[in-house]
Design an enzyme around this catalytic site. Structure first.
Site, PDB file in Angstrom:
ATOM      1  N   GLY A   1      37.525  34.242  35.004  1.00 44.29           N
ATOM      2  CA  GLY A   1      38.002  32.864  35.076  1.00 44.29           C
ATOM      3  C   GLY A   1      37.276  32.063  36.151  1.00 44.29           C
TER       4      GLY A   1
ATOM      5  CB  VAL B   1      44.987  28.731  31.820  1.00 42.22           C
ATOM      6  CG1 VAL B   1      46.297  28.391  31.115  1.00 42.22           C
ATOM      7  CG2 VAL B   1      43.926  29.168  30.815  1.00 42.22           C
TER       8      VAL B   1
ATOM      9  N   GLY C   1      46.502  32.587  31.807  1.00 39.34           N
ATOM     10  CA  GLY C   1      45.107  32.556  32.251  1.00 39.34           C
ATOM     11  C   GLY C   1      44.373  33.801  31.798  1.00 39.34           C
ATOM     12  CG  HIS C   2      45.466  37.558  33.480  1.00 39.86           C
ATOM     13  ND1 HIS C   2      46.679  37.382  34.095  1.00 39.86           N
ATOM     14  CD2 HIS C   2      44.583  37.889  34.468  1.00 39.86           C
ATOM     15  CE1 HIS C   2      46.547  37.611  35.406  1.00 39.86           C
ATOM     16  NE2 HIS C   2      45.294  37.914  35.655  1.00 39.86           N
TER      17      HIS C   2
ATOM     18  CB  SER D   1      47.709  32.252  40.659  1.00 36.41           C
ATOM     19  OG  SER D   1      47.644  33.310  41.602  1.00 36.41           O
ATOM     20  CB  SER D   2      49.252  37.476  39.707  1.00 40.85           C
ATOM     21  OG  SER D   2      48.438  37.661  38.573  1.00 40.85           O
ATOM     22  NE  ARG D   3      47.298  37.111  46.288  1.00 36.40           N
ATOM     23  CZ  ARG D   3      46.130  37.648  45.931  1.00 36.40           C
ATOM     24  NH1 ARG D   3      45.337  37.010  45.100  1.00 36.40           N
ATOM     25  NH2 ARG D   3      45.766  38.829  46.385  1.00 36.40           N
TER      26      ARG D   3
ATOM     27  CG  HIS E   1      48.764  34.362  34.646  1.00 33.07           C
ATOM     28  ND1 HIS E   1      47.553  33.840  34.249  1.00 33.07           N
ATOM     29  CD2 HIS E   1      48.584  34.803  35.923  1.00 33.07           C
ATOM     30  CE1 HIS E   1      46.687  33.926  35.244  1.00 33.07           C
ATOM     31  NE2 HIS E   1      47.283  34.533  36.268  1.00 33.07           N
TER      32      HIS E   1
ATOM     33  N   GLY F   1      46.473  42.888  36.542  1.00 35.56           N
ATOM     34  CA  GLY F   1      47.806  42.917  35.938  1.00 35.56           C
ATOM     35  C   GLY F   1      48.626  41.688  36.307  1.00 35.56           C
TER      36      GLY F   1
END
Ligand code: AMP
Length: 293
Positions: A147, A176, A36-37, A185-187, A34, A31
């Site tokens: 990825g 990406v 990238g996903h 990155s989610s982070r 972004h 979840g």
């Protein structure tokens, strides 16, 4: 888009899609989606007739001192993005659905899981391999999309797929990046504005290493020092590892050019740990190398 919370219902959806002769593509995520996903979903959409996505913040891949409880959770926005991307089914189970009481099985891909990310994050890849094998079994995909950003993870999943003769193909998709080079990155959402600026140092150090390769440097130690030199100039950065390894074995190599290689970085920016990598492949003219950020 159908949102499914239980394993039995998801298995039923997979059985039905298979019965209808769909080619199923699975995009597993945690979840906080972004671009990238989304790029993985687009690739899945282009190669498969039915796309399943999963959102599961897998507790078993987080260490005791890691960010499980503060990991970003943006379910409503994520569901909208998945719907827009043409996902047919979103599988979003609770932890107790995936790990009911008494759960006691784990998948370990020996060797590949021990170094680098595995060494810095003990137990991480056992958690990843176990949950991904479960997702494969539940969603029955023909193709699963991951990825290259998490290069060691996807190599381990390819190895698991081969070793266990799983009936699917693991597809590796490009990284990406933001316009300034930072890998999405989610982070990244943990970074304050100053750290966000500092975080481009991963990309900048990999780009400097790439430039050194273009100028003819092949010795791994010299190349690593180029990257480490750039990283050292950034006060907010603390290097966990910066290694050059074979893409196959993830063992260090002394010189680049012979076999496909990754330059792998894990760097703390403040308290946030970021990873990134550069892919180095022999090109058709054997003196030249193709570097992909
Ligand atoms: P995560 O939600 O972080 O577990 O990531 C889910 C999938 O998205 C994994 O296969 C990641 O490698 C992939 N991914 C994460 N960031 C990127 C990125 N910047 N570019 C491409 N794929 C990514």
């Amino acid at each position: 888009m159908e949102i499914i919370r239980t394993v039995s219902w998801m298995k039923q959806a997979a059985r039905q899609a298979r019965a209808e002769n769909h080619i199923i593509g699975l995009v597993p995520t945690m979840g906080a989606l972004h671009e990238g996903h989304i790029s993985l979903l687009r690739r899945a959409k282009s190669e498969c007739s039915e796309v399943f996505a999963s959102i599961f913040v897998n507790p078993t891949q987080f260490g005791p001192n890691e960010d499980l409880s503060k990991y970003p959770r943006t379910f409503e926005a994520d569901a909208e993005k998945l719907e827009t991307a043409g996902v047919g089914v979103l599988f979003a189970p609770e932890a107790k659905e995936m790990y009911p009481s008494g759960f006691s099985t784990g998948v370990t891909v020996e060797g590949l899981s021990d170094c680098l990310e595995g060494q810095s994050r003990p137990g991480h890849f056992r958690g990843v391999a176990t949950v991904v094998l479960k997702l494969f079994e539940i969603a029955q995909p023909h193709f699963a999309f991951f990825g290259r950003k998490d290069a060691q993870q996807v190599r381990i999943l390819q190895k698991m797929t081969a070793d266990l003769n799983l009936n699917l193909e693991v597809v590796v998709c490009p990284i990406v990046r933001e316009t300034d080079g930072l890998a999405l990155s989610s982070r990244n959402s943990y970074l304050n504005p100053e750290e966000r600026r500092a975080a481009t140092v991963l990309y900048r150090s990999l780009a400097a290493l790439r430039d050194a390769i273009s100028s003819g440097t092949r010795d791994s130690l010299t190349l690593q020092n180029v990257a480490r030199g750039v990283l050292a100039e950034e006060k907010l950065a603390r290097v966990d590892y910066a290694e050059i390894v074979s893409t196959d074995s993830f063992e260090p190599i002394a010189r680049v050019g012979g076999v496909p290689a990754y330059v792998l970085l894990a760097v703390f920016i403040g308290t946030t740990r970021l990873i990134d990598n550069l892919l180095i492949e022999p090109a058709s003219d054997c003196e030249q190398l193709r570097c992909t950020l």
